[in-house]
Design a protein around this motif. Structure first.
Motif, short mmCIF file in Angstrom:
data_model
loop_
_atom_site.label_atom_id
_atom_site.label_comp_id
_atom_site.label_asym_id
_atom_site.label_seq_id
_atom_site.Cartn_x
_atom_site.Cartn_y
_atom_site.Cartn_z
N VAL A 260 -4.80 0.49 2.55
CA VAL A 260 -3.91 -0.60 2.06
C VAL A 260 -2.54 -0.01 1.63
O VAL A 260 -1.50 -0.40 2.03
N LEU A 261 -2.60 0.69 0.67
CA LEU A 261 -1.29 1.33 0.05
C LEU A 261 -0.63 2.16 1.16
O LEU A 261 0.61 2.26 1.00
N LEU A 262 -1.32 2.87 1.84
CA LEU A 262 -0.49 3.75 2.93
C LEU A 262 -0.03 2.98 3.98
O LEU A 262 0.92 3.19 4.53
N GLY A 263 -0.39 1.67 3.99
CA GLY A 263 0.01 0.52 4.94
C GLY A 263 1.58 -0.11 4.41
O GLY A 263 1.96 -1.01 5.09
N GLY A 264 1.90 0.25 2.95
CA GLY A 264 2.94 -0.27 2.58
C GLY A 264 2.88 -1.53 1.54
O GLY A 264 4.01 -1.89 1.37
N VAL A 265 1.73 -1.77 1.17
CA VAL A 265 1.44 -2.87 0.36
C VAL A 265 1.57 -2.16 -0.89
O VAL A 265 1.07 -1.10 -1.42
N SER A 266 2.49 -2.89 -1.81
CA SER A 266 2.78 -2.37 -3.40
C SER A 266 1.69 -2.61 -4.27
O SER A 266 1.05 -3.57 -4.15
N ILE A 267 1.58 -1.47 -4.86
CA ILE A 267 0.44 -1.53 -5.99
C ILE A 267 0.65 -2.41 -7.13
O ILE A 267 -0.16 -2.99 -7.58
N TYR A 268 1.94 -2.82 -7.24
CA TYR A 268 2.42 -3.80 -8.26
C TYR A 268 2.38 -5.31 -7.49
O TYR A 268 2.71 -6.17 -8.69
N GLY A 269 2.14 -5.48 -6.53
CA GLY A 269 2.09 -6.91 -5.72
C GLY A 269 3.33 -7.23 -5.29
O GLY A 269 4.60 -6.59 -5.71
N GLY A 270 3.50 -8.37 -4.65
CA GLY A 270 4.50 -8.99 -4.16
C GLY A 270 5.28 -8.50 -3.11
O GLY A 270 6.41 -8.88 -2.36
N ARG A 271 4.78 -7.51 -2.24
CA ARG A 271 5.12 -6.78 -1.15
C ARG A 271 4.27 -6.21 -0.20
O ARG A 271 3.40 -5.58 -0.75
N GLY A 272 4.39 -6.29 0.90
CA GLY A 272 3.40 -5.76 2.07
C GLY A 272 3.32 -6.70 3.08
O GLY A 272 3.60 -7.65 3.31
N THR A 273 2.86 -5.85 4.39
CA THR A 273 2.54 -6.67 5.65
C THR A 273 1.29 -6.23 6.24
O THR A 273 0.74 -5.16 5.73
N LEU A 274 0.78 -7.11 6.99
CA LEU A 274 -0.83 -6.88 7.48
C LEU A 274 -0.47 -5.71 8.76
O LEU A 274 -1.39 -4.89 8.85
N LEU A 275 0.63 -5.78 9.39
CA LEU A 275 0.91 -4.87 10.41
C LEU A 275 0.95 -3.57 9.66
O LEU A 275 0.36 -2.54 10.56
N GLY A 276 1.40 -3.10 8.64
CA GLY A 276 1.56 -1.92 8.16
C GLY A 276 0.03 -1.54 7.74
O GLY A 276 -0.39 -0.21 7.79
N VAL A 277 -0.65 -2.51 7.16
CA VAL A 277 -2.02 -2.33 6.74
C VAL A 277 -3.03 -1.76 7.79
O VAL A 277 -3.83 -0.69 7.81
N VAL A 278 -2.78 -2.43 9.03
CA VAL A 278 -3.76 -2.30 10.22
C VAL A 278 -3.18 -0.72 10.77
O VAL A 278 -4.05 0.18 10.93
N ALA A 279 -1.98 -0.42 10.62
CA ALA A 279 -1.48 0.92 11.08
C ALA A 279 -1.90 2.11 10.08
O ALA A 279 -2.57 3.10 10.58
N GLY A 280 -2.20 1.74 8.85
CA GLY A 280 -2.56 2.56 7.80
C GLY A 280 -4.22 2.83 7.92
O GLY A 280 -4.61 3.95 7.86
#
Length: 360
Positions: A260-280
Motif C-alpha cells: 500500500v505504501l509502495l503504491g503511493g499512499v501517504s502514511i499520514y493520510g489524505g493522499r493516494g490512489t488505488l491504481l498505485g496500490v494495485v501496481a505496488g
C-alpha cells in the motif's frame, strides 16, 4: 489549441511524472527483466501461481488503502485471516457444510473489524496501538481454537475451484471476482462523496468533522469492511491450501502495508490512489516470486520486504521536501504592468482656473 486545452496541457507532464506512474513503470520493468533473467518466471504456469499468490495481498490491500488514506491503519488483517481460517476448520470438523461456514467466516471477520473500529472511534484509542494489540489477540484466539492441529479434509469441489482456472487455461477462477472488487473500491474512493470524505478525514479530521462529515461512523465502517474482506481472504486461503491452521497468513500484514505504501499512499493520510496500490501489489508480489524462483531464502525475502517498506515511506517524503524547496527558491515573475484604462488614455490636463481680470 483552445484556451481550455492549453490550460490542461501543463498538467499532463506532472501526472506522467507522478509516483503512480513511476510505480507502474517499475512494475513493468520488473516483469520484463524477471521474465528474461529468471528461469520459469515468464511461463503461463508461473503466471497462474503468481496471481494465486497475489490475490490475498490485493484483497487485503483494498480496504487497507481506504483506512490509511483516512489517516488510520489496521495491522490485524493477517491475524483476522488466521482466526477465520481456524474458525472454518472448527466448524467443518463440527459437521457444518461449507455453504454455511463461508458466510459465517465473513461475518466473523466483520465482527473482528467492528471491535477494532469501536476501540478506535468510540474510545478514541490510536489505531496503531489498537491493531497491534488485536494482531496478537486474534492470533492467540486462533491457537485457542485449533492449537497446533490442522483440518485438511475440505470438500474437493471448493478446493478445486479455488485452485482452478477459467476454461482450463492459465487465468485463475478468482480473477473475475477480484477485478469486480477492485473496480468497486476504486469507484468508492475516487468517484463518490464517501471517497472525498475519506480524503478529507486524512487531510484533517477535525476540519472534516466541522464540514459535516461523520468521521467516527465512517472510520468504524471502514474497519468493518476491512474485517469482512479479511474473513473472505481467510476462506480463500483455507480453500486454496486445503488446510485450516492457526498460523495461516502469519506475517502477511507486513507485505500488505508495504504494498500500500509502495503504491503511493501517504502514511499520514489524505493522499493516494488505488491504481498505485494495485501496481505496488503486483510489483512486490512479482519481485518475491522471482526471488523464490532464484532460490533466495525466506529470511532474505523478509529483509527485502522491510527495505521496500522503509523506502516507500522515505522516498515520497524526500521527493515532496525537495519539490517544496525548489518552489521556494524559484523567484516569482515580476508583475506585468496593467494596460491603461480607456479613461486614462483619453484624459487631458485641465487648464487652471483664472480670474476675470485674466490673472490666475
Amino acid at each position: 489549441m483552445s484556451t481550455e486545452n492549453a490550460a490542461r496541457w501543463p498538467r499532463l507532464p506532472r501526472r506522467l511524472a507522478g509516483w503512480d506512474a513511476a510505480v507502474v513503470a517499475l512494475t513493468v520493468l520488473t516483469l520484463l527483466v524477471a521474465s528474461g533473467a529468471v528461469d520459469e518466471f515468464g511461463t503461463t504456469r508461473n503466471a497462474t501461481f503468481l496471481i494465486l499468490d497475489l490475490a490475498p495481498v490485493l484483497l487485503l490491500a483494498l480496504p487497507m488503502t481506504l483506512i490509511v488514506v483516512s489517516g488510520e491503519i489496521d495491522l490485524s488483517v493477517a491475524s483476522t485471516v488466521g482466526l477465520t481460517s481456524a474458525l472454518m476448520g472448527e466448524l467443518w470438523a463440527g459437521g457444518l457444510p461449507l455453504e454455511t461456514i463461508v458466510p459465517l467466516a465473513v461475518l466473523a471477520g466483520a465482527v473482528l473489524g467492528a471491535f477494532n473500529g469501536l476501540l478506535v472511534t468510540v474510545l478514541g484509542l490510536p489505531s496503531l496501538a489498537v491493531t497491534i494489540g488485536t494482531l496478537a489477540l486474534y492470533r492467540g484466539l486462533a491457537y485457542v481454537l485449533l492449537g497446533d492441529t490442522a483440518v485438511a479434509d475440505f470438500a474437493r469441489d471448493y478446493t478445486r475451484w479455488a485452485n482452478g482456472s477459467l476454461g482450463g487455461g492459465w487465468v485463475p477462477n478468482v480473477v473475475p471476482p477480484i477485478l469486480l472488487l477492485v473496480v468497486a473500491f476504486a469507484l468508492a474512493l475516487h468517484a463518490t462523496p464517501v471517497g472525498r470524505a475519506i480524503f478529507a478525514m486524512g487531510a484533517n479530521d477535525t476540519a472534516a468533522a466541522f464540514a459535516g462529515i461523520p468521521v467516527e461512523r465512517t472510520k468504524f465502517l471502514l474497519y468493518v469492511v476491512s474485517g469482512a474482506v479479511a474473513g473472505l481472504v481467510g476462506v480463500y486461503w483455507t480453500l486454496r491450501y486445503s488446510t485450516a491452521r492457526a498460523d495461516n497468513a502469519e506475517g502477511l500484514e507486513l507485505t500488505v502495508v508495504a504494498a500500500v505504501l509502495l503504491g503511493g499512499v501517504s502514511i499520514y493520510g489524505g493522499r493516494g490512489t488505488l491504481l498505485g496500490v494495485v501496481a505496488g501489489v503486483v510489483l512486490l508480489t512479482s519481485l518475491q516470486n522471482a526471488l523464490r524462483l532464484a532460490k533466495v531464502s525466506a529470511d532474505a525475502l523478509t529483509v527485502i520486504t522491510g527495505t521496500l517498506l522503509i523506502l516507500s515511506v522515505l522516498l515520497p517524503n524526500v521527493s515532496a521536501a525537495l519539490g517544496a524547496r525548489l518552489r521556494r527558491r524559484t523567484p516569482a515573475p515580476p508583475p506585468s504592468p496593467s494596460p491603461p484604462t480607456p479613461a486614462a488614455r483619453t484624459a487631458v490636463p485641465l487648464p487652471e482656473p483664472t480670474r476675470r481680470d485674466g490673472r490666475p
